[in-house]
Write a protein that holds these residues in place. Structure first.
Motif, mmCIF file in Angstrom:
data_model
loop_
_atom_site.group_PDB
_atom_site.id
_atom_site.type_symbol
_atom_site.label_atom_id
_atom_site.label_comp_id
_atom_site.label_asym_id
_atom_site.label_seq_id
_atom_site.Cartn_x
_atom_site.Cartn_y
_atom_site.Cartn_z
ATOM 1 N N GLU A 56 61.201 45.568 65.545
ATOM 2 C CA GLU A 56 61.972 45.505 64.414
ATOM 3 C C GLU A 56 63.385 44.686 64.795
ATOM 4 O O GLU A 56 64.046 45.168 65.814
ATOM 5 N N ILE A 57 63.868 43.831 64.360
ATOM 6 C CA ILE A 57 65.300 42.908 64.538
ATOM 7 C C ILE A 57 66.240 43.048 63.467
ATOM 8 O O ILE A 57 66.179 42.983 62.197
ATOM 9 N N TYR A 85 63.553 38.352 56.560
ATOM 10 C CA TYR A 85 64.321 39.360 56.739
ATOM 11 C C TYR A 85 64.378 40.178 55.249
ATOM 12 O O TYR A 85 64.716 39.547 54.305
ATOM 13 N N ALA A 86 64.257 41.556 55.362
ATOM 14 C CA ALA A 86 64.785 42.256 54.070
ATOM 15 C C ALA A 86 66.161 42.546 54.194
ATOM 16 O O ALA A 86 66.590 43.242 55.272
ATOM 17 N N ILE A 87 67.167 42.351 53.147
ATOM 18 C CA ILE A 87 68.154 42.649 52.939
ATOM 19 C C ILE A 87 68.505 43.909 52.598
ATOM 20 O O ILE A 87 67.568 44.685 51.820
ATOM 21 N N THR A 88 69.176 44.669 53.651
ATOM 22 C CA THR A 88 69.442 46.344 53.512
ATOM 23 C C THR A 88 70.811 46.639 52.958
ATOM 24 O O THR A 88 70.946 47.605 52.116
ATOM 25 N N GLY A 105 64.392 42.275 60.184
ATOM 26 C CA GLY A 105 63.276 41.661 60.131
ATOM 27 C C GLY A 105 62.221 42.048 61.172
ATOM 28 O O GLY A 105 62.616 42.885 62.110
ATOM 29 N N ARG A 106 60.793 41.850 61.108
ATOM 30 C CA ARG A 106 59.978 42.461 62.135
ATOM 31 C C ARG A 106 59.710 41.182 63.129
ATOM 32 O O ARG A 106 59.729 40.007 63.030
ATOM 33 N N GLY A 107 59.676 41.633 64.210
ATOM 34 C CA GLY A 107 59.254 40.726 65.151
ATOM 35 C C GLY A 107 58.060 40.232 65.286
ATOM 36 O O GLY A 107 57.870 38.910 65.975
#
Length: 111
Positions: A56-57, A85-88, A105-107
């Protein structure tokens, strides 16, 4: 906000709903806008999820404020360097100078 620090291109996407040939709703991601941004990695790590190891990035992006990005929300997502990337979190910088987007984001490139 210094223009020299906005040296990365990101695309902000929003989910849209259309209808298929059977009139069933279909959700798809559509590009909202592509803007210049600054990029700062926050942390990266690995977690075990349901027996699956996923990298996870976390990252922080800063963009200029405009009417196009004024309504960006955590339900949107962004694409940077071929990774989604999912905006949190979305935070306003100054008095409508810019927006700070915190995203995960996922690696492995999935999301």
């Amino acid at each position: 906000m210094q223009a020299g620090k906005l040296d990365r291109r990101i695309t902000i996407q929003r989910v849209t709903t259309t209808r298929d040939e059977f009139n069933a709703p279909v959700e798809a991601w559509a590009d909202l806008t592509t803007v210049w941004a600054s990029y700062e990695p926050v942390k990266d790590g690995e977690r075990y999820r349901a027996g699956e190891r996923a990298a996870e990035i976390s990252a922080r992006f800063q963009i200029r404020y405009s009417s196009t990005v004024a309504d960006v929300m955590p339900t949107d997502r962004l694409v940077f360097d071929r990774r989604t990337y999912a905006i949190t979190h979305v935070k306003e910088i100054g008095r409508r100078e810019g927006l700070e987007l915190t995203a995960i984001g996922r690696g492995d490139g999935r999301f």
